[in-house]
Design a protein around this motif. Structure first.
Motif, PDB file in Angstrom:
ATOM      1  N   TYR A 132       5.710  -8.298  14.627  1.00 46.68           N
ATOM      2  CA  TYR A 132       5.840  -7.436  13.569  1.00 46.68           C
ATOM      3  C   TYR A 132       4.312  -6.760  13.501  1.00 46.68           C
ATOM      4  O   TYR A 132       3.303  -7.423  13.339  1.00 46.68           O
ATOM      5  CB  TYR A 132       6.211  -7.930  12.107  1.00 46.68           C
ATOM      6  N   TRP A 133       3.899  -5.355  13.398  1.00 43.78           N
ATOM      7  CA  TRP A 133       2.513  -4.841  13.561  1.00 43.78           C
ATOM      8  C   TRP A 133       2.042  -4.971  12.180  1.00 43.78           C
ATOM      9  O   TRP A 133       0.763  -4.407  11.902  1.00 43.78           O
ATOM     10  CB  TRP A 133       2.883  -3.396  13.894  1.00 43.78           C
ATOM     11  N   GLY A 134       2.868  -5.101  11.011  1.00 40.40           N
ATOM     12  CA  GLY A 134       1.864  -4.922   9.661  1.00 40.40           C
ATOM     13  C   GLY A 134       2.049  -3.741   8.649  1.00 40.40           C
ATOM     14  O   GLY A 134       2.429  -2.500   9.166  1.00 40.40           O
ATOM     15  N   ASN A 135       1.786  -3.788   7.685  1.00 42.31           N
ATOM     16  CA  ASN A 135       1.660  -2.810   6.534  1.00 42.31           C
ATOM     17  C   ASN A 135       0.409  -2.893   5.765  1.00 42.31           C
ATOM     18  O   ASN A 135       0.218  -3.582   4.913  1.00 42.31           O
ATOM     19  CB  ASN A 135       2.811  -2.740   5.843  1.00 42.31           C
ATOM     20  N   VAL A 136      -0.904  -2.523   6.348  1.00 47.35           N
ATOM     21  CA  VAL A 136      -2.175  -2.651   5.875  1.00 47.35           C
ATOM     22  C   VAL A 136      -2.480  -1.296   5.326  1.00 47.35           C
ATOM     23  O   VAL A 136      -2.562  -0.356   6.017  1.00 47.35           O
ATOM     24  CB  VAL A 136      -2.994  -3.439   6.744  1.00 47.35           C
ATOM     25  N   ASN A 137      -3.238  -1.428   3.989  1.00 50.26           N
ATOM     26  CA  ASN A 137      -3.796   0.025   3.561  1.00 50.26           C
ATOM     27  C   ASN A 137      -5.268  -0.064   3.943  1.00 50.26           C
ATOM     28  O   ASN A 137      -6.063  -0.657   3.843  1.00 50.26           O
ATOM     29  CB  ASN A 137      -3.719  -0.127   2.082  1.00 50.26           C
ATOM     30  N   PRO A 138      -5.507   0.969   5.042  1.00 50.66           N
ATOM     31  CA  PRO A 138      -7.007   0.639   5.665  1.00 50.66           C
ATOM     32  C   PRO A 138      -8.041   0.931   4.732  1.00 50.66           C
ATOM     33  O   PRO A 138      -9.179   0.623   5.018  1.00 50.66           O
ATOM     34  CB  PRO A 138      -7.007   1.575   6.886  1.00 50.66           C
ATOM     35  N   VAL A 139      -7.613   1.705   3.517  1.00 45.05           N
ATOM     36  CA  VAL A 139      -8.795   2.014   2.658  1.00 45.05           C
ATOM     37  C   VAL A 139      -8.741   1.126   1.330  1.00 45.05           C
ATOM     38  O   VAL A 139      -9.270   1.719   0.337  1.00 45.05           O
ATOM     39  CB  VAL A 139      -9.078   3.697   2.436  1.00 45.05           C
ATOM     40  N   GLY A 140      -7.783   0.143   1.242  1.00 40.92           N
ATOM     41  CA  GLY A 140      -7.625  -0.470   0.127  1.00 40.92           C
ATOM     42  C   GLY A 140      -8.529  -1.435   0.119  1.00 40.92           C
ATOM     43  O   GLY A 140      -9.473  -1.685   1.115  1.00 40.92           O
ATOM     44  N   PRO A 141      -8.882  -2.291  -1.198  1.00 42.18           N
ATOM     45  CA  PRO A 141     -10.087  -3.180  -1.298  1.00 42.18           C
ATOM     46  C   PRO A 141      -9.719  -4.363  -0.435  1.00 42.18           C
ATOM     47  O   PRO A 141     -10.880  -4.971   0.167  1.00 42.18           O
ATOM     48  CB  PRO A 141      -9.834  -3.677  -2.741  1.00 42.18           C
ATOM     49  N   ARG A 142      -8.576  -4.812   0.070  1.00 42.30           N
ATOM     50  CA  ARG A 142      -8.512  -6.064   0.753  1.00 42.30           C
ATOM     51  C   ARG A 142      -8.625  -5.581   2.168  1.00 42.30           C
ATOM     52  O   ARG A 142      -8.592  -6.491   3.002  1.00 42.30           O
ATOM     53  CB  ARG A 142      -6.987  -6.510   0.760  1.00 42.30           C
ATOM     54  N   SER A 143      -8.718  -4.212   2.547  1.00 42.37           N
ATOM     55  CA  SER A 143      -8.922  -4.032   3.980  1.00 42.37           C
ATOM     56  C   SER A 143     -10.340  -4.255   4.761  1.00 42.37           C
ATOM     57  O   SER A 143     -10.258  -4.557   5.838  1.00 42.37           O
ATOM     58  CB  SER A 143      -9.192  -2.380   4.112  1.00 42.37           C
ATOM     59  N   VAL A 144     -11.171  -4.851   3.882  1.00 40.85           N
ATOM     60  CA  VAL A 144     -12.476  -5.268   4.414  1.00 40.85           C
ATOM     61  C   VAL A 144     -12.247  -6.672   5.255  1.00 40.85           C
ATOM     62  O   VAL A 144     -12.756  -7.152   6.222  1.00 40.85           O
ATOM     63  CB  VAL A 144     -13.487  -5.903   3.420  1.00 40.85           C
ATOM     64  N   TYR A 145     -11.187  -7.404   4.589  1.00 43.45           N
ATOM     65  CA  TYR A 145     -10.878  -8.707   5.409  1.00 43.45           C
ATOM     66  C   TYR A 145      -9.729  -8.335   6.508  1.00 43.45           C
ATOM     67  O   TYR A 145      -9.650  -8.746   7.495  1.00 43.45           O
ATOM     68  CB  TYR A 145     -10.352  -9.666   4.439  1.00 43.45           C
ATOM     69  N   ASP A 146      -8.530  -7.735   6.074  1.00 42.14           N
ATOM     70  CA  ASP A 146      -7.544  -7.491   6.766  1.00 42.14           C
ATOM     71  C   ASP A 146      -7.731  -6.645   7.965  1.00 42.14           C
ATOM     72  O   ASP A 146      -7.313  -7.132   9.024  1.00 42.14           O
ATOM     73  CB  ASP A 146      -6.217  -6.609   6.128  1.00 42.14           C
ATOM     74  N   GLU A 147      -8.482  -5.450   7.918  1.00 46.13           N
ATOM     75  CA  GLU A 147      -8.920  -4.690   9.129  1.00 46.13           C
ATOM     76  C   GLU A 147      -9.847  -5.508  10.055  1.00 46.13           C
ATOM     77  O   GLU A 147      -9.882  -5.311  11.194  1.00 46.13           O
ATOM     78  CB  GLU A 147      -9.449  -3.411   8.558  1.00 46.13           C
ATOM     79  N   ALA A 148     -10.893  -6.179   9.345  1.00 44.00           N
ATOM     80  CA  ALA A 148     -11.786  -7.086  10.357  1.00 44.00           C
ATOM     81  C   ALA A 148     -10.715  -7.991  11.076  1.00 44.00           C
ATOM     82  O   ALA A 148     -11.268  -7.985  12.235  1.00 44.00           O
ATOM     83  CB  ALA A 148     -12.689  -7.774   9.335  1.00 44.00           C
ATOM     84  N   LYS A 149      -9.939  -8.545  10.557  1.00 43.58           N
ATOM     85  CA  LYS A 149      -9.180  -9.681  11.406  1.00 43.58           C
ATOM     86  C   LYS A 149      -8.392  -8.924  12.400  1.00 43.58           C
ATOM     87  O   LYS A 149      -8.036  -9.466  13.484  1.00 43.58           O
ATOM     88  CB  LYS A 149      -8.266 -10.276  10.440  1.00 43.58           C
ATOM     89  N   ARG A 150      -7.811  -7.669  12.029  1.00 37.10           N
ATOM     90  CA  ARG A 150      -7.101  -6.927  13.000  1.00 37.10           C
ATOM     91  C   ARG A 150      -8.009  -6.400  14.165  1.00 37.10           C
ATOM     92  O   ARG A 150      -7.756  -6.502  15.158  1.00 37.10           O
ATOM     93  CB  ARG A 150      -6.280  -5.751  12.293  1.00 37.10           C
ATOM     94  N   PHE A 151      -9.173  -6.129  13.957  1.00 35.64           N
ATOM     95  CA  PHE A 151     -10.307  -5.824  14.895  1.00 35.64           C
ATOM     96  C   PHE A 151     -10.423  -6.833  15.641  1.00 35.64           C
ATOM     97  O   PHE A 151     -10.607  -6.916  17.109  1.00 35.64           O
ATOM     98  CB  PHE A 151     -11.520  -5.156  14.199  1.00 35.64           C
TER      99      PHE A 151
END
Ligand code: NAD
Length: 318
Positions: A132-151
């Motif tokens: 599953y590729w996920g459903n992350v809001n790239p500009v939401g407050p949690r993105s600093v963690y979620d997108e860092a881990k995805r990167f």
């Protein structure tokens, strides 16, 4: 076996250092103490095979001598921590991971990235499989963690494909146990602290959102099984037993014998509604599954928190 544990003075990292030493490994624990503390590993300091080095992984990183394995855990992990340190979280997920990967390449070491179930965001697939590729809001407050881990996952993959570095990815689901900080803002330490102090237990939303909670010993065994294998992952490491937040609060209240009331407070933005790992891949490729039932793990955690909360407030607040 010479192992580097980044973020080794944190909750999971300190347990990993302990388990690795028990297996006879030489362990280098690297940490900036942003959210961890030397206190978490002070009981290991007199072991000749253990070394603690204060380093910010986003700056220059050097380790003399050989390394067989790098377990990369450095990163704020609780929402309270990563929202307080948003840029640091993005930097350690990107630059910190890049530096740790550079070290793995230089030393010819196997590299295991501690990724997270948060890469699935607020999931539209349940339970979550690795495909599953996920459903992350790239500009939401949690993105600093979620997108860092995805990167970081992308970096680890690129190093495997382009730089032939032996990298692997574990996606860790909510883990709890001794050495979590009572004020780190995650649900289990918060509920236990509130219950032990007979304060109201604050459940967010209506408490119907779910999490699947895994006792720390199980998570550590899973990470080490991945380290020992030649599997690249990503692989989910978690306990599929799913509970609602309200059930969790009630269980903790019962286990502590507390007279706390349960109160409902607003849910944070982009808080996932459900979370449960599909662990078939971990079972088939690593022969791993979680074994500690929630009631048993919570009992052990409550016992540890009872002793911590007797310490002066300034020692437990950080
Ligand atoms: P933690 O905050 O207790 O530990 C993280 C450690 O990383 C801390 O000791 C911190 O000081 C260190 N750190 C942060 N930035 C650093 C930097 N720039 N340089 C060096 N060290 C730095 O959190 P944890 O719960 O032990 O999580 C450890 C890892 O596991 C994290 O990468 C987290 O994303 C991942 N993870 C944890 C869980 C969980 O439920 N505990 C779930 C999913 C993923």
């Amino acid at each position: 076996m010479r192992v580097l544990v980044t973020g080794g003075a944190g909750f999971l990292g300190s347990h990993l250092c302990e388990h690795l030493l028990e297996r006879g490994a030489e362990v280098i624990c690297m940490d900036s103490f942003l959210t961890g503390s030397p206190r978490n590993v002070e009981h290991l300091m007199d072991r000749p095979a253990f070394r603690l080095i204060e380093t910010d992984l986003t700056g220059f990183v050097h380790v003399p001598g050989s390394l067989d394995l790098i377990l990369h855990l450095a990163s704020a992990a609780s929402p309270v921590d990563y929202l307080r340190h948003p840029i640091e979280t993005l930097k350690v997920g990107s630059l910190g991971t890049l530096h740790a990967l550079g070290l793995a390449k230089e030393k010819g070491a196997r590299f295991v990235l501690a990724s997270t179930s948060e890469v699935y965001g607020d999931p539209l697939e349940h339970p979550q499989r690795e495909t599953y590729w996920g459903n992350v809001n790239p500009v939401g407050p949690r993105s600093v963690y979620d997108e860092a881990k995805r990167f970081a996952e992308s970096l680890a993959t690129a190093y495997r494909n382009a730089a032939t570095t032996d990298t692997a990815i574990v996606r860790i689901f909510n883990t709890y146990g001794p050495r979590m900080r009572p004020y780190d803002g995650r649900a289990i330490p918060t509920f236990i602290r509130q219950a032990l102090n007979d304060e109201p237990i604050t459940v967010t939303g209506d408490g119907s959102q779910t999490r699947s909670i895994c006792y720390v010993d199980d998570t550590i065994t899973g990470i080490l099984a991945m380290a020992d294998s030649d599997f690249t992952g990503p692989v989910n490491i978690g306990n599929p037993a799913e509970v609602t937040m309200l059930e969790l609060a009630e269980t903790i209240r019962d286990l502590t014998g507390s007279s706390s009331s349960i109160v409902f407070v607003p849910r944070p933005a982009d808080d996932p509604a459900v979370r449960r790992p599909d662990t078939d891949l971990a079972a088939s490729r690593l022969g791993w599954h979680a074994t500690v039932p929630a009631v048993e793990g919570l009992r052990r955690t409550i016992d540890w928190f009872s002793t911590q909360l007797q310490r002066p407030e300034e020692l437990t607040r950080r």
